[in-house]
Scaffold this motif. Structure first.
Motif, PDB file in Angstrom:
ATOM      1  N   ALA A 130      29.135  29.246  27.497  1.00 51.28           N
ATOM      2  CA  ALA A 130      30.580  29.000  27.632  1.00 51.28           C
ATOM      3  C   ALA A 130      31.351  30.315  27.656  1.00 51.28           C
ATOM      4  CB  ALA A 130      31.069  28.107  26.490  1.00 51.28           C
ATOM      5  N   ASP A 131      30.965  31.257  26.798  1.00 48.93           N
ATOM      6  CA  ASP A 131      31.649  32.552  26.760  1.00 48.93           C
ATOM      7  C   ASP A 131      31.482  33.302  28.070  1.00 48.93           C
ATOM      8  OD1 ASP A 131      32.614  32.170  24.221  1.00 48.93           O
ATOM      9  OD2 ASP A 131      31.100  33.411  23.242  1.00 48.93           O
ATOM     10  N   LEU A 132      30.311  33.216  28.673  1.00 50.01           N
ATOM     11  CA  LEU A 132      30.086  33.900  29.947  1.00 50.01           C
ATOM     12  C   LEU A 132      30.914  33.288  31.077  1.00 50.01           C
ATOM     13  CD1 LEU A 132      26.246  34.537  29.857  1.00 50.01           C
ATOM     14  CD2 LEU A 132      28.047  36.245  29.772  1.00 50.01           C
ATOM     15  N   MET A 133      31.145  31.985  31.007  1.00 49.41           N
ATOM     16  CA  MET A 133      31.907  31.302  32.058  1.00 49.41           C
ATOM     17  C   MET A 133      33.408  31.401  31.852  1.00 49.41           C
ATOM     18  SD  MET A 133      29.614  27.920  32.723  1.00 49.41           S
ATOM     19  CE  MET A 133      30.723  27.319  33.976  1.00 49.41           C
ATOM     20  N   ASP A 134      33.815  31.620  30.625  1.00 50.07           N
ATOM     21  CA  ASP A 134      35.220  31.598  30.237  1.00 50.07           C
ATOM     22  C   ASP A 134      36.023  32.706  30.918  1.00 50.07           C
ATOM     23  OD1 ASP A 134      37.498  30.867  28.867  1.00 50.07           O
ATOM     24  OD2 ASP A 134      36.933  31.879  27.016  1.00 50.07           O
ATOM     25  N   ASP A 135      37.261  32.399  31.247  1.00 51.07           N
ATOM     26  CA  ASP A 135      38.161  33.403  31.809  1.00 51.07           C
ATOM     27  C   ASP A 135      38.955  34.064  30.676  1.00 51.07           C
ATOM     28  OD1 ASP A 135      39.344  34.925  33.796  1.00 51.07           O
ATOM     29  OD2 ASP A 135      41.009  33.534  34.033  1.00 51.07           O
ATOM     30  N   SER A 136      38.213  34.580  29.704  1.00 50.89           N
ATOM     31  CA  SER A 136      38.819  35.268  28.560  1.00 50.89           C
ATOM     32  C   SER A 136      38.461  36.743  28.649  1.00 50.89           C
ATOM     33  CB  SER A 136      38.263  34.676  27.262  1.00 50.89           C
ATOM     34  OG  SER A 136      36.881  34.984  27.179  1.00 50.89           O
ATOM     35  N   LEU A 138      36.377  38.302  26.737  1.00 49.06           N
ATOM     36  CA  LEU A 138      34.923  38.393  26.628  1.00 49.06           C
ATOM     37  C   LEU A 138      34.259  38.009  27.947  1.00 49.06           C
ATOM     38  CD1 LEU A 138      32.391  38.876  24.986  1.00 49.06           C
ATOM     39  CD2 LEU A 138      32.535  36.506  24.174  1.00 49.06           C
ATOM     40  N   GLY A 139      34.680  36.893  28.530  1.00 49.20           N
ATOM     41  CA  GLY A 139      34.095  36.459  29.804  1.00 49.20           C
ATOM     42  C   GLY A 139      34.299  37.483  30.906  1.00 49.20           C
ATOM     43  N   ARG A 140      35.489  38.073  30.976  1.00 51.98           N
ATOM     44  CA  ARG A 140      35.753  39.085  32.008  1.00 51.98           C
ATOM     45  C   ARG A 140      34.956  40.355  31.749  1.00 51.98           C
ATOM     46  NH1 ARG A 140      40.792  36.743  31.493  1.00 51.98           N
ATOM     47  NH2 ARG A 140      41.562  38.356  30.102  1.00 51.98           N
ATOM     48  N   ALA A 141      34.692  40.676  30.490  1.00 52.01           N
ATOM     49  CA  ALA A 141      33.905  41.871  30.160  1.00 52.01           C
ATOM     50  C   ALA A 141      32.500  41.751  30.715  1.00 52.01           C
ATOM     51  CB  ALA A 141      33.854  42.081  28.650  1.00 52.01           C
ATOM     52  N   TRP A 142      31.943  40.537  30.733  1.00 52.07           N
ATOM     53  CA  TRP A 142      30.594  40.339  31.279  1.00 52.07           C
ATOM     54  C   TRP A 142      30.571  40.608  32.784  1.00 52.07           C
ATOM     55  CZ3 TRP A 142      27.592  40.631  27.444  1.00 52.07           C
ATOM     56  CH2 TRP A 142      27.811  39.923  26.277  1.00 52.07           C
ATOM     57  N   ARG A 143      31.712  40.487  33.435  1.00 51.60           N
ATOM     58  CA  ARG A 143      31.746  40.628  34.899  1.00 51.60           C
ATOM     59  C   ARG A 143      31.840  42.082  35.336  1.00 51.60           C
ATOM     60  NH1 ARG A 143      34.370  35.470  34.428  1.00 51.60           N
ATOM     61  NH2 ARG A 143      36.434  36.220  34.007  1.00 51.60           N
ATOM     62  N   HIS A 144      32.134  43.021  34.425  1.00 52.28           N
ATOM     63  CA  HIS A 144      32.341  44.417  34.817  1.00 52.28           C
ATOM     64  C   HIS A 144      31.196  45.290  34.382  1.00 52.28           C
ATOM     65  CE1 HIS A 144      36.254  43.315  36.164  1.00 52.28           C
ATOM     66  NE2 HIS A 144      36.557  42.864  34.980  1.00 52.28           N
TER      67      HIS A 144
END
Length: 144
Positions: A130-136, A138-144
């Motif tokens: 859920a954290d990886l999918m979240d637009d929070s 934390l979630g955005r940090a996984w994308r960079h």
């Protein structure tokens, strides 16, 4: 039949610590045969029976709930019996996991781990996904 769900993110291993690069959940019906991954992986078998085969640990029976570790750049095979199994998984890398290996808290010769609180482990996998999918943040940090 449950559909496969997976999320992948860019690794943050350069920053140290722990970088989760992927997470997913699926009803697996087929074995993974003679595969290598570029990173560590952990697999939670929630329900079902099957096997795990690694060079260091040999061939072992797996009955859910069970958890096993996969090591980077090592061949492994695993999968369910003819009835399939429910699994969750995560891919990760970084200095934190290397420290756990160095301290022998995760051992290549003993990849299958007995679970004392399988419901808590399943909850943690669900939160991670859920954290990886979240637009929070934390979630955005996984994308960079």
């Amino acid at each position: 039949m449950r559909e496969t769900q997976a999320v992948y993110r860019s690794p943050l291993a350069a920053a140290g610590g722990l970088a989760v690069t992927g997470s997913g959940r699926q009803h697996a019906r087929h074995a993974v045969a003679h595969r290598k991954l570029p990173s560590f992986a952990v697999v939670l078998v929630e329900r079902g029976w099957g096997f795990l085969d690694t060079a260091a640990g040999g061939r072992q029976s797996v009955g859910g709930p069970a958890l096993f570790w996969l090591f980077p750049n090592r061949f492994h095979s695993y999968g369910p019996d003819e009835n399939g199994w429910e699994e969750r998984w995560a891919l990760f890398e970084g200095s934190f996991i290397r420290d756990l290996v160095r301290m022998r808290l995760i051992a290549e010769r003993h990849p299958l781990v007995a679970l004392r609180h399988p419901e808590e482990v399943a909850r943690l996998f669900g939160q991670l996904h859920a954290d990886l999918m979240d637009d929070s943040h934390l979630g955005r940090a996984w994308r960079h």
